[in-house]
Design an enzyme around this catalytic site. Structure first.
Site, mmCIF file in Angstrom:
data_model
loop_
_atom_site.group_PDB
_atom_site.id
_atom_site.type_symbol
_atom_site.label_atom_id
_atom_site.label_comp_id
_atom_site.label_asym_id
_atom_site.label_seq_id
_atom_site.Cartn_x
_atom_site.Cartn_y
_atom_site.Cartn_z
ATOM 1 N N TYR A 159 0.806 -1.213 0.000
ATOM 2 C CA TYR A 159 0.000 0.000 0.000
ATOM 3 C C TYR A 159 0.843 1.269 0.000
ATOM 4 O O TYR A 159 0.304 2.369 -0.035
ATOM 5 C CB TYR A 159 -0.953 0.006 1.192
ATOM 6 C CG TYR A 159 -2.017 -1.055 1.099
ATOM 7 C CD1 TYR A 159 -3.344 -0.732 0.869
ATOM 8 C CD2 TYR A 159 -1.700 -2.390 1.252
ATOM 9 C CE1 TYR A 159 -4.315 -1.714 0.784
ATOM 10 C CE2 TYR A 159 -2.657 -3.385 1.161
ATOM 11 C CZ TYR A 159 -3.963 -3.029 0.930
ATOM 12 O OH TYR A 159 -4.927 -4.006 0.836
ATOM 13 N N LYS A 225 3.427 -13.769 6.602
ATOM 14 C CA LYS A 225 3.703 -14.790 5.590
ATOM 15 C C LYS A 225 5.210 -14.975 5.481
ATOM 16 O O LYS A 225 5.792 -15.045 4.406
ATOM 17 C CB LYS A 225 3.087 -14.371 4.252
ATOM 18 C CG LYS A 225 3.040 -15.461 3.195
ATOM 19 C CD LYS A 225 2.188 -16.648 3.582
ATOM 20 C CE LYS A 225 2.178 -17.691 2.460
ATOM 21 N NZ LYS A 225 1.568 -18.966 2.899
ATOM 22 N N ASP A 279 -2.119 -17.540 5.983
ATOM 23 C CA ASP A 279 -3.152 -18.404 5.432
ATOM 24 C C ASP A 279 -3.704 -19.353 6.486
ATOM 25 O O ASP A 279 -4.902 -19.632 6.508
ATOM 26 C CB ASP A 279 -2.652 -19.170 4.208
ATOM 27 C CG ASP A 279 -1.294 -19.797 4.399
ATOM 28 O OD1 ASP A 279 -0.544 -19.335 5.259
ATOM 29 O OD2 ASP A 279 -0.973 -20.756 3.679
ATOM 30 N N ASP A 303 -5.686 -6.048 5.769
ATOM 31 C CA ASP A 303 -6.822 -5.692 4.927
ATOM 32 C C ASP A 303 -7.724 -6.904 4.729
ATOM 33 O O ASP A 303 -8.937 -6.856 4.959
ATOM 34 C CB ASP A 303 -6.309 -5.170 3.581
ATOM 35 C CG ASP A 303 -7.388 -4.461 2.774
ATOM 36 O OD1 ASP A 303 -8.551 -4.387 3.236
ATOM 37 O OD2 ASP A 303 -7.068 -3.973 1.683
#
Length: 412
Positions: A159, A225, A279, A303
């Protein structure tokens, strides 16, 4: 405060910051942006509810002085710019503000106005509490187990907006540079850069832990991640653990330490620091939500995760949010502008009202905040709801946006 196009508010006082804390007067000025689309419906509803809660809680001793500032389509129509400089200056000066949803074109045009506010004002944390309200239809078997607060880093990651369009000279130069670094990228690619800094990570995790301490929360989970992006998201995890140990070692304990040193039992008064792969965390919020409390994560993960978590308890219609740093807080509706419903007095104002609750809590006006929650809980449990909830619930009484706000006021 220097204003070029706005007229200064005629009444109310400025919120100050001194000694590391907000100094809130009894009659603070609260700048607000009405918002695009359904902002014309939900913003007046929010103001009605908050004003009633403050009157009821403090009997006239306290009052919010609303002062409209502009962004989005209304600003374009009035001033020819999506966000006038006066709007940035007003939020900086008065320190606390609230806004309805703002339109952002997809695929072209100006960048997100929400991101513009966050980056210009350095509002590095997006704070999104998620809980279930009794009577709201939800896909989870036990939505009452969901009570989490997401701290999403707001200024970095993808972003940051550092990208180059495929086929441009700038993009070709970046690809050639990366080729010289031993990285092969297809020549017909667009390129984006994902910066995650130690500075950005530490200030976010610090705020998340401070929140957990202040609100007697049990754990802070770093969501990342890092198994794939080792030097960005993996670093976020590493720096988060280091910050917790260095600055909060007296109160924080890792999940590994609980297991190895305390037989799996968390010592009294300790906050557990955990981490989860992003995940896998999507599964955890559905299957084992009671095990999680405060979540801290980079921008993109935050987000996705905040919207997914809101969906688990009934959707964004009742999901509040705030963008903040240590001195300034900008509260907001977390959903879109829904232009096809604009001006119909139809949509659910719950997200913006609950963001107003966060604002009242931020001001230290908890009595008023609790009245709003009480009124909303009673209205929803009695089935007095807007169309989005009424269509999912047998026996509900569908009411308009403004009528839902009045129902909350009547039940405080």
């Amino acid at each position: 405060m220097e204003l070029k196009i706005y007229k200064a508010p005629e009444s109310g006082e400025r919120i100050l910051f001194d000694g590391g804390r907000l100094q809130v007067p009894d009659e603070p000025v609260i700048p607000y942006v009405e918002g695009d689309g359904i902002g014309v419906d939900i913003t007046p509803a929010m103001r009605m509810v908050l004003d009633q809660a403050v009157r009821k809680a403090y009997g006239g001793r306290r009052r919010l002085h609303w002062w409209e500032i502009y962004a989005g389509q209304k600003a374009m129509d009035m001033f020819g710019t999506a966000i006038p400089e006066d709007s940035f200056n007003a939020v900086r000066y008065f320190r606390v503000a609230i806004k309805g949803p703002l339109t952002t074109p997809v695929g072209g045009g100006f960048r997100s106005l929400n991101v513009a506010f966050r980056q210009e004002l350095d509002l590095f944390a997006c704070v999104r509490p998620v809980r279930w309200f009794e009577g709201v239809p939800a896909p989870l078997k036990r939505p009452q187990d969901v009570d989490m607060v997401i701290f999403r880093e707001n200024t970095e990651d993808l972003y940051a907006g550092i990208e180059w369009e495929e086929g441009t000279d700038e993009c070709r130069r970046v690809i050639e540079f990366l080729k010289g670094m031993g990285k092969e990228i297809r020549v017909d690619s667009g390129i984006g850069i994902k910066p995650i800094s130690r500075t950005g990570t530490e200030r976010l995790v610090r705020m998340a832990i401070q929140y957990a301490i202040a609100n007697r929360r049990k754990s802070v989970t770093l969501v990342h991640k890092g198994n794939i992006m080792k030097f960005t998201e993996g670093a976020f995890m590493k720096w988060g653990y280091e910050l917790a140990k260095r600055e909060f070692g007296h109160v924080c304990i890792t999940e590994q330490e609980v297991s190895e040193l305390h037989g799996g039992v968390v010592p009294e008064g300790k906050i557990v620091i955990k981490d989860r792969i992003a995940d896998a965390m999507f599964q955890q919020i559905l299957l084992r939500p009671s095990e999680y409390d405060v979540l801290a994560m980079p921008n993109l993960n935050g987000d996705y995760m905040s919207d997914a978590l809101a969906a688990a308890v009934g959707g964004l219609g009742l999901a509040p949010g705030a963008n903040m740093n240590d001195q300034v807080a900008f509260f907001e509706a977390t959903h879109g502008t829904a232009p096809k419903y604009a001006g119909q007095d139809k949509v659910n104002p719950g997200s913006l009202i609950l963001s107003g609750v966060l604002m009242l809590e931020h001001l230290g006006w908890r009595e008023a905040a609790e009245l709003v929650i009480r009124g909303m809980e009673r209205a929803i449990s009695e089935g007095v709801v807007t169309y989005d909830l009424a269509r999912q619930r047998e026996g509900a009484r569908e009411v308009s946006c403004s009528a839902f706000a009045r129902a909350i006021c009547e039940r405080m």
